[in-house]
Each structure stands twice: as C-alpha cells, then as structure tokens.
Scaffold this active site. Structure first.
Site, PDB file in Angstrom:
ATOM      1  CE  LYS A 264      39.039  49.933  45.770  1.00  0.00           C
ATOM      2  NZ  LYS A 264      40.200  49.598  45.432  1.00  0.00           N
TER       3      LYS A 264
ATOM      4  N   GLY B 190      35.354  46.070  36.872  1.00  0.00           N
ATOM      5  CA  GLY B 190      36.245  44.930  37.493  1.00  0.00           C
ATOM      6  C   GLY B 190      35.641  43.578  37.253  1.00  0.00           C
ATOM      7  CB  SER B 191      36.198  40.200  38.652  1.00  0.00           C
ATOM      8  OG  SER B 191      35.837  40.632  40.043  1.00  0.00           O
ATOM      9  CB  THR B 192      31.425  38.886  36.716  1.00  0.00           C
ATOM     10  OG1 THR B 192      31.534  39.329  35.382  1.00  0.00           O
ATOM     11  CG2 THR B 192      29.720  38.501  36.841  1.00  0.00           C
TER      12      THR B 192
ATOM     13  N   GLY C  68      31.481  42.645  41.028  1.00  0.00           N
ATOM     14  CA  GLY C  68      30.581  43.334  40.696  1.00  0.00           C
ATOM     15  C   GLY C  68      29.015  43.030  41.447  1.00  0.00           C
TER      16      GLY C  68
ATOM     17  CD  GLU D  65      31.015  49.354  31.354  1.00  0.00           C
ATOM     18  OE1 GLU D  65      31.396  48.435  30.642  1.00  0.00           O
ATOM     19  OE2 GLU D  65      30.524  50.096  30.811  1.00  0.00           O
TER      20      GLU D  65
ATOM     21  CB  CYS E 121      37.090  43.641  29.933  1.00  0.00           C
ATOM     22  SG  CYS E 121      37.018  45.384  29.102  1.00  0.00           S
TER      23      CYS E 121
ATOM     24  CD  GLU F 247      37.422  38.454  32.659  1.00  0.00           C
ATOM     25  OE1 GLU F 247      37.106  38.632  33.880  1.00  0.00           O
ATOM     26  OE2 GLU F 247      37.394  39.334  31.796  1.00  0.00           O
TER      27      GLU F 247
HETATM   28  P1  NAD Z   1      38.294  42.944  40.728  1.00  0.00           P
HETATM   29  O1  NAD Z   1      37.115  42.767  40.468  1.00  0.00           O
HETATM   30  O2  NAD Z   1      39.209  42.004  41.452  1.00  0.00           O
HETATM   31  O3  NAD Z   1      38.751  44.485  41.300  1.00  0.00           O
HETATM   32  C1  NAD Z   1      38.334  45.661  40.596  1.00  0.00           C
HETATM   33  C2  NAD Z   1      38.471  46.840  41.627  1.00  0.00           C
HETATM   34  O4  NAD Z   1      37.489  46.406  42.583  1.00  0.00           O
HETATM   35  C3  NAD Z   1      39.651  46.993  42.307  1.00  0.00           C
HETATM   36  O5  NAD Z   1      40.033  48.180  42.460  1.00  0.00           O
HETATM   37  C4  NAD Z   1      39.391  46.258  43.610  1.00  0.00           C
HETATM   38  O6  NAD Z   1      40.248  46.760  44.754  1.00  0.00           O
HETATM   39  C5  NAD Z   1      38.019  46.504  44.083  1.00  0.00           C
HETATM   40  N1  NAD Z   1      37.314  45.903  44.675  1.00  0.00           N
HETATM   41  C6  NAD Z   1      37.584  44.458  44.715  1.00  0.00           C
HETATM   42  N2  NAD Z   1      36.417  44.048  46.069  1.00  0.00           N
HETATM   43  C7  NAD Z   1      35.579  45.043  46.156  1.00  0.00           C
HETATM   44  C8  NAD Z   1      34.548  45.134  47.147  1.00  0.00           C
HETATM   45  N3  NAD Z   1      34.144  44.353  47.988  1.00  0.00           N
HETATM   46  N4  NAD Z   1      34.177  46.359  47.222  1.00  0.00           N
HETATM   47  C9  NAD Z   1      34.663  47.644  46.569  1.00  0.00           C
HETATM   48  N5  NAD Z   1      35.617  47.180  45.895  1.00  0.00           N
HETATM   49  C10 NAD Z   1      36.257  46.260  45.522  1.00  0.00           C
HETATM   50  O7  NAD Z   1      38.804  42.865  39.303  1.00  0.00           O
HETATM   51  P2  NAD Z   1      40.345  42.886  38.766  1.00  0.00           P
HETATM   52  O8  NAD Z   1      40.800  41.727  38.786  1.00  0.00           O
HETATM   53  O9  NAD Z   1      41.198  44.158  39.475  1.00  0.00           O
HETATM   54  O10 NAD Z   1      40.130  43.611  37.054  1.00  0.00           O
HETATM   55  C11 NAD Z   1      39.879  42.558  36.004  1.00  0.00           C
HETATM   56  C12 NAD Z   1      38.448  42.494  35.833  1.00  0.00           C
HETATM   57  O11 NAD Z   1      37.986  43.658  35.428  1.00  0.00           O
HETATM   58  C13 NAD Z   1      38.405  41.436  34.731  1.00  0.00           C
HETATM   59  O12 NAD Z   1      37.213  40.680  34.977  1.00  0.00           O
HETATM   60  C14 NAD Z   1      37.865  42.346  33.633  1.00  0.00           C
HETATM   61  O13 NAD Z   1      37.027  41.967  32.425  1.00  0.00           O
HETATM   62  C15 NAD Z   1      37.157  43.438  34.260  1.00  0.00           C
HETATM   63  N6  NAD Z   1      37.340  44.827  33.292  1.00  0.00           N
HETATM   64  C16 NAD Z   1      36.314  45.086  32.726  1.00  0.00           C
HETATM   65  C17 NAD Z   1      35.955  46.166  31.943  1.00  0.00           C
HETATM   66  C18 NAD Z   1      34.781  46.611  31.133  1.00  0.00           C
HETATM   67  O14 NAD Z   1      34.890  47.861  30.431  1.00  0.00           O
HETATM   68  N7  NAD Z   1      33.845  45.935  31.134  1.00  0.00           N
HETATM   69  C19 NAD Z   1      37.287  46.793  31.721  1.00  0.00           C
HETATM   70  C20 NAD Z   1      38.527  46.444  32.480  1.00  0.00           C
HETATM   71  C21 NAD Z   1      38.420  45.381  33.156  1.00  0.00           C
END
Ligand code: NAD
Length: 488
Positions: A176, A229-231, A234, A251, A285, A382
């Site tokens: 996704k 994605g974001s903590t 997560g 991650e 990230c 962040e």
């Molecule tokens: P986000 O958590 O808002 O979204 C990430 C993904 O999760 C998107 O595809 C979003 O549609 C999906 N999502 C959101 N809510 C969901 C739910 N309830 N159920 C299932 N899927 C859901 O993060 P973002 O703002 O898109 O990305 C930035 C974040 O990603 C930052 O915190 C960054 O540090 C992190 N990141 C981490 C790494 C790593 O390897 N540690 C790499 C890249 C980005």
C-alpha cells in the site's frame, strides 16, 4: 509541456480501477501543476488484492524455487536500470525531489534487488543429530501473504526495500503506497510482470491509511505486516496486528543526533552535517536533525554551518544542478513552519531560513535554529523538513546524555579525530546505526532499523529475509528403535 496520467491499482497482474470509482487529483508539489489522477483502493480492492496474493502463494509463485526467484530479482534490477529515465522523472515530479538525488535512489533500488537476488542463497535450515533414533532439521518457509505499507518520502526506495526481501523469501505482497505517491511503486509492479513474476506475486494499491490501510492490516488473509512511517501510526498498526498475532516489523521516525567534537576534521564534518539534514529537503527518517557541538567550537561551527547551508541550490527538481527540491505538500509545509515558529517563540534563535517563501510550490528553505535546549519541542519531535537544531554540549558524557535523551533511536553520526573516543561514543549511543566520520546511511548488506520508538526489525540486510520466513522443526523417527511411549 506537463503531461498527466492516471494511476490505477495493480492487482493480479492487471491495472484496474478502484471498485468504488474513488479517485483523487495529484499535483506536483514543486510546481503546483497537475500530476495525475490516482485510484484509491477501498476494502473491496483490498479483498481482491489479498485473494490474488494468496492464489499466487498457492499457485505459480509458491512453486517458484530460490534459483528462479533470484533470476527474477536480477531481471527486475535490469528492468529498473533500463527504465531509469522514466522512473527518475516520475519520482522527481511526484515527490518534488531533485533529479540529482532521485538518480542515485533509482540506482539504489536496482542494487537492492541484486543484493536480495544473491541473499536468497543464505536461506537455509539446520539439522541436529539427537542420537541414532532421531533426526531433526528445520525448514525455512515463507510466512505467507505480506502486507507492506510505505510512506511518501522515498516512494520508490521504501517500496523496494520491502518488496525485495519478501520476494526473496517467497512471499507474495500487497503493497500500500501513500495516496500522494503511487507512481514509481506501480511502475515497479508493471516491470515485474514484464520480466516474468507471476500475476498476484506483487500487488500495489494506493489507499488512505486509516480506513483502507487499517482494513489491510486486520485482513484475515494477511500473515505479516511490514510498515514504514511515523511512530504514531506504528503504534496503531501494532495494536491492529496484535488482534490476530500477525508478524510485524516497524521502521519508524527518528530525531537523530550528529555529534561534533572539537577534535573533528571540520572540513569533512561541516559539509557532511549540512548534507545529513538537508538531503531530500529534510524528509528522511535518518535526517540528522540535532547537531550536538562541543561548547568550545559552538559559535565557530554555527557560523560555518550556516555559510555552507546557505549555498545549497534549491529549486526546480527537474533541473540537473538542483540539490534539493520542495516539501511533499503545502499542508506539510505549514506543519514544518509551525515547529519553527514555536521553536523561535520558545527561545531558539533562527540563524538561517525560517520564512515561508513567496511563489508556487511547497518550498521551504534550509533553516538553522541555534541556542536550542534538547528539552524543547523542536529538539524532541520529528519535524521532517529542512530544519536543524544546533545544541551545545560540555564534554563526552554530556554529548552521550543529550544524544540519548529522546524517544527515538534510528541513526547517529559521530565526528571525532580520536578513534578510541569515536568507538566509545558509538557503543554508548542507543540507536540502530552509528556512522563514524561519514554521513551516509543506507547500504545493501548493512542492517537498517531502529532502537526504542524508531521501531524494530531491520531492512536492507539478510535479517530482513528472516522477517518473511517461519522456522519449522521436523522430527524424524529413523526407525532404529521401537516407539511405544506408554509402554502399551
Ligand atoms: P504516516 O505514518 O503518516 O504514513 C505512513 C503510511 O502509513 C502511509 O502509507 C499511510 O497511508 C499509512 N497509514 C496511516 N495510518 C494508517 C493506519 N491506521 N493503518 C494503516 N496504514 C496507515 O507517515 P508519513 O508521514 O507518510 O511518513 C513519514 C514518516 O515515516 C516519518 O516519521 C519518517 O521518519 C518515517 N520513515 C521511517 C523510515 C525508516 O526506515 N525508519 C523510512 C522512511 C520514513
């Protein structure tokens, strides 16, 4: 002239519309011009994609042996390089990221597939001889259907880092994407079909997170969830996956420190520290967003850092000499600017940038906040933009204390001319990765992932394959002794 296109859902080897007909317009973040239309998956589409993946596991993909999977991964790497120009343009226009960066990322995507093509050879079980009457051995089996959820900041690389180990392990995938950034992951799925991956092995859907994303995580046909994605998200994903004990790897975010000791080689440390926060306009990230500087060096360092950061060439992502482009959206720019405003109101000194530029596009300038206390919001949260906080430290113990005084633990960089000190500090920092006198972070073969609230599980390394495998123990009666446990 700008061309726009329609991004469908890639399910069971075909590009299809969303069952609901739901679509959204996409704009290029750097120009504000139309980029295309994306079909947004709903629950019915998730059902179709999961069913296709399961059928692939029970069918052609499940029967594909390691040697053939390796050949397919190499073929996909070749196809990526053969289509490099198209992928670069798609990613740069979709994300607003400079082509100079994206070219390297597309090369990195091909390298990642090659790494896992070879790493398939590491998949193996063990056998133990427990006496003459019993032979035991372990089998490594694909965990099943993998749901993979990726963010918008590196749409191609984050997809590839997830797809490659899952496919190496033999798992089919439903990936996704963030609804804002579907372009390159969909193209990868098309290329995979062209080089011979069976239909259903790779399914890619764009969908909103809460709602469709959650539905995918909870889906009974999904065995493993891999999330970047974001903590905050997560935490939600972990709760949803717990309902049915799905395997999970996360991650997550970071607030990574960059420690500069007075004995560092500043000719390397300063330009590298600038790169380590501003690459991808700070939307990484592992961005080193907290620069910790030894007090005796502080004023000189800030002046030289600002001088270097002011020279970064920011602008049209499609221009060859642009170094950084825009943020992902105007909404994200508001969020980034809010952090800077609150930091400034709280006593931080904005010594570079910090102002919303005029003109179209989601641009935000390289920004430096000095005289920051590590307890401030701007040092703890962040920001995910081109904003660095520069924080003084008194001595080595103070540097380590400040570096660890944050809920994240993804990456850290240490700059010191004293190798013993650099190694000592690296061993005491609570993060999944530490760089010593070098800013780079991601190499196939080196485990990439976090401590603390930066998540768990590792990508880019053989460890990642393991996260897509189950271990089955087989116990064999070799027939040397009669078996009659109750003595009946
Ligand atoms: P986000 O958590 O808002 O979204 C990430 C993904 O999760 C998107 O595809 C979003 O549609 C999906 N999502 C959101 N809510 C969901 C739910 N309830 N159920 C299932 N899927 C859901 O993060 P973002 O703002 O898109 O990305 C930035 C974040 O990603 C930052 O915190 C960054 O540090 C992190 N990141 C981490 C790494 C790593 O390897 N540690 C790499 C890249 C980005």
């Amino acid at each position: 002239m700008t061309t726009t296109r329609t991004f469908g859902l890639f399910i069971n080897g075909e590009t299809v519309d969303a069952a609901s007909g739901d679509t959204r317009q996409l704009v290029e973040p750097a120009s504000g011009q139309p980029f295309g239309t994306v079909h947004l998956a709903g629950p019915e589409d998730v059902d179709r994609a999961v069913a296709a993946a399961r059928a692939a596991l029970d069918g052609a993909w499940g029967r594909t042996g390691g040697t053939e999977r390796s050949r397919l991964l190499h073929a996909l790497a070749d196809a990526i390089l053969a289509n490099r120009a198209e992928l670069v343009e798609l990613e740069a226009r979709n994300v607003g990221k400079a082509v100079s960066s994206v070219k390297a990322e597309v090369g990195g995507a091909a390298e990642c597939f090659r790494f896992y093509a070879s790493a398939i050879g590491t998949i193996s079980g063990r056998s133990n001889a427990l006496g003459a009457s019993l032979l035991t051995y372990t089998l490594k089996e694909p965990v099943g259907v993998a749901a993979q959820i990726v963010p918008w900041n590196y749409p191609l690389l984050m997809a590839v880092w997830k797809l490659a180990p899952a496919l190496a392990a033999g798992c089919p995938v439903v990936l996704k994407t963030d609804p804002q950034t579907p372009a390159t992951a969909l193209r990868i799925a098309e290329l995979a079909l062209e080089v011979g991956f069976p239909a259903g092995a790779i399914n890619v859907i764009a969908a909103d997170g809460p709602g469709t994303g959650s539905y995918l995580v909870r889906h009974p046909g999904v065995d493993k969830v891999a999330f970047t994605g974001s903590t905050r998200t997560g935490i939600e994903i972990m709760k949803l996956a717990a309902e049915s004990i799905k395997r999970v790897t996360l991650e997550l975010g970071g607030k990574s420190p960059n420690l500069v000791f007075a004995d560092a080689n500043l000719a390397d440390a300063i330009p590298s520290s600038v790169w380590a926060i501003y690459y991808a306009c700070g939307q990484s990230c592992e961005a080193r967003s907290r620069v910790l500087v030894e007090q005796s060096l502080y004023d000189d360092f800030v002046a030289r850092f600002v001088e270097a950061a002011a020279k970064i060439k920011q602008g049209d992502p499609l221009e060859a000499d642009t170094q950084i482009g825009s943020l992902i959206s105007l909404a994200h720019r508001e969020r980034v600017h809010g952090f800077v405003d609150r930091g400034s109101a709280g006593g931080a000194e904005v010594v570079l940038g910090g102002k919303l530029p005029d003109g179209p596009g989601a641009f935000y300038p390289p920004t430096v906040l000095a005289q920051v206390d590590n307890a401030m919001e701007i040092a703890q949260e962040e920001v995910f933009g081109p904003v660095v906080t520069v924080i003084p430290f008194a001595d080595e113990a103070d540097a380590i204390r400040i570096a660890n005084d944050v809920r994240y633990g993804l990456f850290a960089t240490v700059w010191s001319g004293d190798p013993a000190r650099a190694l000592r500090v690296a061993s005491r920092i609570k993060s999944g990765m530490v760089g010593i006198n070098m800013p780079y972070t991601a190499f196939p073969g080196i485990p990439f992932g976090g401590y603390k609230q930066s998540g768990f599980g590792r990508e880019l390394s053989v460890d990642a394959i393991d996260a897509y495998l189950e271990t089955k123990g087989i116990l064999v009666n070799t027939g040397n002794r009669p078996i009659n446990p109750f003595g009946l």
